[in-house]
Design an enzyme around this catalytic site. Structure first.
Site, mmCIF file in Angstrom:
data_model
loop_
_atom_site.group_PDB
_atom_site.id
_atom_site.type_symbol
_atom_site.label_atom_id
_atom_site.label_comp_id
_atom_site.label_asym_id
_atom_site.label_seq_id
_atom_site.Cartn_x
_atom_site.Cartn_y
_atom_site.Cartn_z
ATOM 1 N N CYS A 1 99.489 143.856 95.607
ATOM 2 C CA CYS A 1 100.331 144.315 94.495
ATOM 3 C C CYS A 1 101.406 145.285 94.989
ATOM 4 O O CYS A 1 101.116 146.198 95.772
ATOM 5 C CB CYS A 1 99.456 144.992 93.442
ATOM 6 S SG CYS A 1 100.395 145.514 92.000
ATOM 7 N N CYS B 1 99.984 152.600 92.435
ATOM 8 C CA CYS B 1 98.987 153.352 91.666
ATOM 9 C C CYS B 1 97.983 153.973 92.645
ATOM 10 O O CYS B 1 97.264 153.242 93.350
ATOM 11 C CB CYS B 1 98.272 152.421 90.694
ATOM 12 S SG CYS B 1 99.412 151.337 89.799
ATOM 13 N N CYS C 1 94.355 152.687 93.221
ATOM 14 C CA CYS C 1 94.034 151.254 93.220
ATOM 15 C C CYS C 1 93.929 150.628 94.615
ATOM 16 O O CYS C 1 94.880 150.641 95.397
ATOM 17 C CB CYS C 1 95.061 150.492 92.400
ATOM 18 S SG CYS C 1 94.584 148.745 92.224
ATOM 19 N N CYS D 1 87.032 139.000 80.783
ATOM 20 C CA CYS D 1 88.303 139.679 81.055
ATOM 21 C C CYS D 1 88.796 139.286 82.449
ATOM 22 O O CYS D 1 88.092 139.515 83.433
ATOM 23 C CB CYS D 1 88.116 141.187 81.039
ATOM 24 S SG CYS D 1 87.275 141.791 79.576
ATOM 25 N N CYS E 1 90.253 138.122 77.392
ATOM 26 C CA CYS E 1 91.119 139.276 77.650
ATOM 27 C C CYS E 1 91.756 139.045 79.012
ATOM 28 O O CYS E 1 91.094 138.529 79.915
ATOM 29 C CB CYS E 1 90.278 140.553 77.683
ATOM 30 S SG CYS E 1 91.255 142.025 78.076
ATOM 31 N N CYS F 1 93.888 146.419 74.311
ATOM 32 C CA CYS F 1 92.844 147.126 75.062
ATOM 33 C C CYS F 1 93.589 148.113 75.948
ATOM 34 O O CYS F 1 94.308 147.711 76.869
ATOM 35 C CB CYS F 1 92.048 146.132 75.904
ATOM 36 S SG CYS F 1 90.883 146.944 77.022
ATOM 37 N N ARG G 1 85.017 151.863 75.533
ATOM 38 C CA ARG G 1 84.264 151.223 76.622
ATOM 39 C C ARG G 1 83.966 152.172 77.768
ATOM 40 O O ARG G 1 84.880 152.792 78.336
ATOM 41 C CB ARG G 1 85.009 149.998 77.161
ATOM 42 C CG ARG G 1 84.183 149.308 78.273
ATOM 43 C CD ARG G 1 84.752 147.971 78.744
ATOM 44 N NE ARG G 1 85.007 147.128 77.613
ATOM 45 C CZ ARG G 1 86.200 146.643 77.313
ATOM 46 N NH1 ARG G 1 87.230 146.888 78.083
ATOM 47 N NH2 ARG G 1 86.362 145.900 76.259
HETATM 48 N N1 SAM Z 1 97.922 145.087 87.642
HETATM 49 C C1 SAM Z 1 97.598 145.224 86.276
HETATM 50 C C2 SAM Z 1 97.839 146.610 85.755
HETATM 51 O O1 SAM Z 1 97.803 147.549 86.521
HETATM 52 O O2 SAM Z 1 98.012 146.745 84.547
HETATM 53 C C3 SAM Z 1 96.180 144.811 85.964
HETATM 54 C C4 SAM Z 1 95.049 145.143 86.913
HETATM 55 S S1 SAM Z 1 94.711 146.879 87.168
HETATM 56 C C5 SAM Z 1 93.558 146.843 88.506
HETATM 57 C C6 SAM Z 1 93.779 147.321 85.709
HETATM 58 C C7 SAM Z 1 93.291 148.736 85.564
HETATM 59 O O3 SAM Z 1 92.208 148.976 86.426
HETATM 60 C C8 SAM Z 1 94.242 149.858 85.883
HETATM 61 O O4 SAM Z 1 95.143 150.109 84.852
HETATM 62 C C9 SAM Z 1 93.303 151.044 86.059
HETATM 63 O O5 SAM Z 1 93.137 151.711 84.838
HETATM 64 C C10 SAM Z 1 91.993 150.374 86.489
HETATM 65 N N2 SAM Z 1 91.624 150.750 87.856
HETATM 66 C C11 SAM Z 1 92.167 150.280 88.999
HETATM 67 N N3 SAM Z 1 91.605 150.856 90.071
HETATM 68 C C12 SAM Z 1 90.668 151.710 89.603
HETATM 69 C C13 SAM Z 1 89.749 152.607 90.225
HETATM 70 N N4 SAM Z 1 89.705 152.746 91.553
HETATM 71 N N5 SAM Z 1 88.929 153.327 89.446
HETATM 72 C C14 SAM Z 1 88.972 153.200 88.099
HETATM 73 N N6 SAM Z 1 89.823 152.369 87.462
HETATM 74 C C15 SAM Z 1 90.665 151.639 88.197
HETATM 75 FE FE1 SF4 Z 2 98.811 146.824 91.010
HETATM 76 FE FE2 SF4 Z 2 96.467 148.054 91.067
HETATM 77 FE FE3 SF4 Z 2 98.563 149.273 89.989
HETATM 78 FE FE4 SF4 Z 2 97.448 147.111 88.724
HETATM 79 S S1 SF4 Z 2 96.503 149.112 89.087
HETATM 80 S S2 SF4 Z 2 99.645 147.547 89.051
HETATM 81 S S3 SF4 Z 2 96.805 145.921 90.543
HETATM 82 S S4 SF4 Z 2 98.354 148.702 92.161
#
Ligand code: SAM
Ligand code: SF4
Ligand code: DTB
Length: 330
Positions: A65, A69, A72, A109, A140, A200, A272
């Site tokens: 990606c 973030c 992530c 989901c 979802c 959600c 949740r």
């Molecule tokens: N890329 C899309 C986005 O960011 O909206 C969808 C997938 S993203 C992995 C979905 C959510 O997973 C993120 O918004 C975040 O809230 C959660 N998430 C990702 N990594 C995480 C982590 N290490 N611990 C807790 N929540 C996490």
């Molecule tokens: Fe990409 Fe992870 Fe951020 Fe979703 S949360 S936009 S998968 S870097």
């Protein structure tokens, strides 16, 4: 005089969209028992307190990606164990969905590590939504930012929920993500709403945010024109290679407080208990259910990290006398 007396008790079933920071702060500052009593009261006025809804996650497109973030493991910018994969095919998704349904999940989901999908990406996701829906599961997806035409396409495919988290407060957001803005997130949420897809939307606790940031996140969610139907509260999963790998631990009572305040602010939403359960004791999860969490991720994987064993969750439910919410539609 105690903080308790300075907040007018919310009328149950009266949904407010005008919370001030001061009011939400006062909730966070209540004595723990007072806060939990109020949250449990709100909870049982709106839901069966002995039922929890089960959603199972599947990562349909992992890693690579472009976003940054900081929490992530799927960001291409960080050196983690995650490898980038193409979108899973229909057979693989349907067999995971069938397994989730027979284990007792009512919602499936599907997550994809995109910043925002291209129209040809949606061409691949739409048959997955249609196939899962035909199995009698709620659907979802979480695919990143969407424009209006894209949310309409997903609505036409029969999608029930779109997950798009705000993650934290507007003030703290820039410390965690620099490749998009809070406004971008709100725009997508509005497009999802306009297409009549259920929302959600929640966040993460443990990013290094203050209590005020947690209050501002929940206030932002509650003050939307409609409360999100589903509010995932994630405890950060600290993944090696991400900038937040060494983030400080959250005190369990502070996590429970966040759940309780979410329940009081959004009385009719499914709150949740989301990522992070593998690092929680049974006692902490039980407190979260008491504080008003009534949904959780069920199944042994989240997206790239682990979730508790199904057998452990079934044992926990049995000890607590909790049963899984039955399918809301078939
Ligand atoms: N890329 C899309 C986005 O960011 O909206 C969808 C997938 S993203 C992995 C979905 C959510 O997973 C993120 O918004 C975040 O809230 C959660 N998430 C990702 N990594 C995480 C982590 N290490 N611990 C807790 N929540 C996490
Ligand atoms: Fe990409 Fe992870 Fe951020 Fe979703 S949360 S936009 S998968 S870097
Ligand atoms: C949400 O709020 N939490 C889920 C889901 N929505 C997509 C994701 C949790 C991811 C945890 C880290 C991982 O497994 O990669």
């Amino acid at each position: 005089m105690h903080a308790t007396t300075s907040i007018a008790p919310e009328l149950n079933n009266h949904l407010r969209h005008d919370w001030t920071l001061k009011e939400v702060r006062l909730l966070f500052e209540l004595p723990f028992n007072e806060l939990l009593f109020r949250a449990q009261g709100t909870h049982r006025s709106n839901f069966n307190p002995n039922e929890v809804q089960l959603s199972t996650l599947l990562n349909i497109k992992s890693g690579g990606c472009p976003e940054d973030c900081a929490y992530c493991p799927q960001s291409a910018r960080f050196d983690t164990d995650v490898t980038a994969t193409p979108v899973l095919d229909l057979d693989a998704v349907l067999s995971a969905a069938r397994a989730a349904k027979s284990a007792g999940a009512t919602r499936f989901c599907m997550g994809a590590a995109w910043r925002s999908p291209k129209d040809r990406d949606l061409d691949k996701v739409i048959p997955l939504i249609e196939g899962v829906r035909e199995l009698g599961l709620e659907t979802c997806v979480t695919l990143g930012m969407l424009n209006n035409a894209q949310t309409r396409r997903l609505a036409d495919a029969g999608l029930d929920y779109y997950n798009h988290n705000l993650d934290t407060s507007p003030e703290f957001y820039g410390e965690i993500i620099t490749t998009r803005t809070y406004e971008d997130r709100l725009d997508t949420l509005e497009n999802v709403r306009d297409a009549n897809i259920k929302v959600c939307c929640g966040g993460i606790v443990g990013l290094g945010e203050s209590t005020d940031d947690r209050a501002e996140l929940l206030r932002t969610l509650a003050n939307m024109p409609s409360h999100p139907e589903s509010v995932p509260i994630n405890l950060l999963v600290r993944v090696e290679g991400t900038p937040l790998a060494e983030a400080g631990a959250v005190h369990p009572f502070d996590f429970v407080r966040t759940i309780a305040v979410a329940r009081i602010l959004m009385p009719e939403s499914w709150v949740r208990l989301s990522a992070g359960r593998s690092a929680m004791t049974d006692e902490l999860q039980a407190l979260c259910f008491f504080a008003g969490a009534n949904s959780m991720f069920y199944g042994e994987e989240l997206l790239t990290t682990e979730n508790p064993l199904v057998a452990a969750d079934q044992e926990l439910f049995s000890r607590l006398g909790i049963s899984a919410t039955q399918a809301l539609h078939s």
